[in-house]
Motif scaffolding. Structure first.
Motif, PDB file in Angstrom:
ATOM      1  N   ALA A 100       0.816  -1.221   0.000  1.00 32.55           N
ATOM      2  CA  ALA A 100       0.000   0.000   0.000  1.00 32.55           C
ATOM      3  C   ALA A 100       0.846   1.267   0.000  1.00 32.55           C
ATOM      4  O   ALA A 100       0.401   2.319  -0.482  1.00 32.55           O
ATOM      5  N   ASP A 101       2.075   1.138   0.487  1.00 33.33           N
ATOM      6  CA  ASP A 101       2.970   2.304   0.539  1.00 33.33           C
ATOM      7  C   ASP A 101       3.548   2.670  -0.827  1.00 33.33           C
ATOM      8  O   ASP A 101       4.210   3.712  -0.954  1.00 33.33           O
ATOM      9  N   PHE A 102       3.306   1.828  -1.809  1.00 34.41           N
ATOM     10  CA  PHE A 102       3.854   2.095  -3.146  1.00 34.41           C
ATOM     11  C   PHE A 102       2.842   2.812  -4.049  1.00 34.41           C
ATOM     12  O   PHE A 102       3.059   2.932  -5.257  1.00 34.41           O
ATOM     13  N   ARG A 103       1.759   3.283  -3.472  1.00 28.00           N
ATOM     14  CA  ARG A 103       0.794   4.067  -4.248  1.00 28.00           C
ATOM     15  C   ARG A 103       1.502   5.273  -4.881  1.00 28.00           C
ATOM     16  O   ARG A 103       2.246   5.995  -4.216  1.00 28.00           O
ATOM     17  N   GLY A 104       1.272   5.473  -6.171  1.00 21.98           N
ATOM     18  CA  GLY A 104       1.864   6.603  -6.869  1.00 21.98           C
ATOM     19  C   GLY A 104       3.319   6.405  -7.261  1.00 21.98           C
ATOM     20  O   GLY A 104       3.933   7.322  -7.830  1.00 21.98           O
ATOM     21  N   ARG A 105       3.864   5.223  -6.998  1.00 21.04           N
ATOM     22  CA  ARG A 105       5.242   4.948  -7.400  1.00 21.04           C
ATOM     23  C   ARG A 105       5.253   4.137  -8.692  1.00 21.04           C
ATOM     24  O   ARG A 105       4.212   3.873  -9.300  1.00 21.04           O
ATOM     25  N   ARG A 106       6.427   3.715  -9.126  1.00 18.17           N
ATOM     26  CA  ARG A 106       6.577   3.113 -10.456  1.00 18.17           C
ATOM     27  C   ARG A 106       6.787   1.601 -10.368  1.00 18.17           C
ATOM     28  O   ARG A 106       7.629   1.124  -9.612  1.00 18.17           O
ATOM     29  N   GLN A 130      -7.370   3.472  -7.042  1.00 20.13           N
ATOM     30  CA  GLN A 130      -8.350   4.560  -7.050  1.00 20.13           C
ATOM     31  C   GLN A 130      -8.596   4.959  -8.495  1.00 20.13           C
ATOM     32  O   GLN A 130      -7.649   5.266  -9.223  1.00 20.13           O
ATOM     33  N   ASP A 131      -9.847   4.906  -8.927  1.00 23.47           N
ATOM     34  CA  ASP A 131     -10.200   5.185 -10.332  1.00 23.47           C
ATOM     35  C   ASP A 131      -9.395   4.301 -11.276  1.00 23.47           C
ATOM     36  O   ASP A 131      -8.955   4.741 -12.336  1.00 23.47           O
ATOM     37  N   GLY A 132      -9.203   3.045 -10.873  1.00 22.08           N
ATOM     38  CA  GLY A 132      -8.530   2.080 -11.725  1.00 22.08           C
ATOM     39  C   GLY A 132      -7.019   2.179 -11.755  1.00 22.08           C
ATOM     40  O   GLY A 132      -6.374   1.449 -12.509  1.00 22.08           O
ATOM     41  N   ARG A 133      -6.450   3.061 -10.937  1.00 17.91           N
ATOM     42  CA  ARG A 133      -4.990   3.256 -10.945  1.00 17.91           C
ATOM     43  C   ARG A 133      -4.411   3.124  -9.543  1.00 17.91           C
ATOM     44  O   ARG A 133      -5.048   3.488  -8.559  1.00 17.91           O
ATOM     45  N   PHE A 134      -3.205   2.629  -9.491  1.00 15.21           N
ATOM     46  CA  PHE A 134      -2.471   2.560  -8.233  1.00 15.21           C
ATOM     47  C   PHE A 134      -1.052   3.110  -8.416  1.00 15.21           C
ATOM     48  O   PHE A 134      -0.618   3.986  -7.696  1.00 15.21           O
ATOM     49  N   PHE A 135      -0.358   2.596  -9.424  1.00 17.17           N
ATOM     50  CA  PHE A 135       0.994   3.080  -9.702  1.00 17.17           C
ATOM     51  C   PHE A 135       0.937   4.328 -10.578  1.00 17.17           C
ATOM     52  O   PHE A 135      -0.012   4.536 -11.347  1.00 17.17           O
TER      53      PHE A 135
END
Length: 255
Positions: A100-106, A130-135
């Motif tokens: 969960a801590d990798f949200r918005g990472r690559r 969220q809205d089909g996206r995590f990374f």
């Protein structure tokens, strides 16, 4: 068996001498020619394919015509008989973080048609998306080995790596795991299937199964974490498709 000649074990060619030894034993017994395919999908679709190993995801989504020969039981850490998992791998600096801590990472994955590198990771992040996206971004590396190189180089932050690949690299190329850490795991699923062409006759199929069971008892097999051979049903691999369906139901169709 004379018309069936193509034979390959392409999925775990980490330590080439081991793969060569296993392939040569089978080829000699089955009077086949060992192939080292670059285009795996073309190889798996070949009408004269005697024996190859594929991934459960393309088996169910792209190879409806091939026959399932069976699967190896495996002893690599993370395996349970003829079931295996992927490790979630990041750089050592992130070893105390959860997925969960990798949200918005690559993320980096080996290929779109990989269960262990893509489908399994998509399944895990789907409830977190969220809205089909995590990374923030996902790149495709071409292989688990290259995904690990991309992590080490800082080109990506997390990857799902087949546990057998990880174990083989730890044994034969530990430097490729330097600076990396396992931060999680996927659930178990059916191990990579061994396949033959639709045209393979029943007698040849039975011979293939006999020879694979025989091979699995040999020392050369132990070096590749192979401990046995089993014949799962094709339906068992439907589990892999369900992971994709469950991610899609949560609005996640891509990493």
């Amino acid at each position: 068996m004379q018309s069936m000649k193509r034979l390959a074990l392409p999925m775990y060619d980490i330590h080439h001498p081991n793969t060569q030894a296993l392939s040569a034993k089978l080829a000699q017994r089955l009077q086949a020619d060992v192939e080292w395919p670059e285009d795996l999908l073309k190889h798996w679709h070949a009408s004269d394919l005697l024996l190859s190993q594929t991934c459960g995801y393309p088996l169910m989504t792209q190879l409806p015509e091939v026959q399932l020969v069976g699967a190896f039981t495996l002893s690599a850490p993370g395996c349970d008989g003829a079931r295996y998992r992927s490790w979630l791998v990041a750089r050592a600096e992130d070893e105390d973080r959860a997925l969960a801590d990798f949200r918005g990472r690559r993320a980096v994955a080996n290929s779109l048609d990989s269960h262990s590198g893509y489908n399994a990771l998509r399944y895990l992040i789907a409830p977190l998306a969220q809205d089909g996206r995590f990374f923030s971004a996902t790149t495709l590396s071409g292989s688990h080995r290259q995904s690990l190189a991309d992590l080490r180089a800082g080109k990506a932050d997390i990857a799902a790596i087949d546990c057998v690949t990880w174990a083989l690299l730890r044994r034969h190329a530990a430097q490729e795991l330097a600076g990396l850490a396992i931060i999680g795991e996927t659930p178990l699923c059916p191990a990579p299937p061994l396949i033959t062409a639709a045209q393979t006759d029943a007698q040849t199929l039975a011979t293939l199964r006999d020879e694979l069971a025989r091979l699995a008892k040999e020392k050369a097999a132990r070096a590749s974490f192979i401990t046995g051979f089993t014949v799962p049903t094709r339906e068992a691999y439907q589990e892999i498709v369900r992971w994709e369906q469950q991610a899609a139901a949560l609005g996640v169709t891509a990493l």
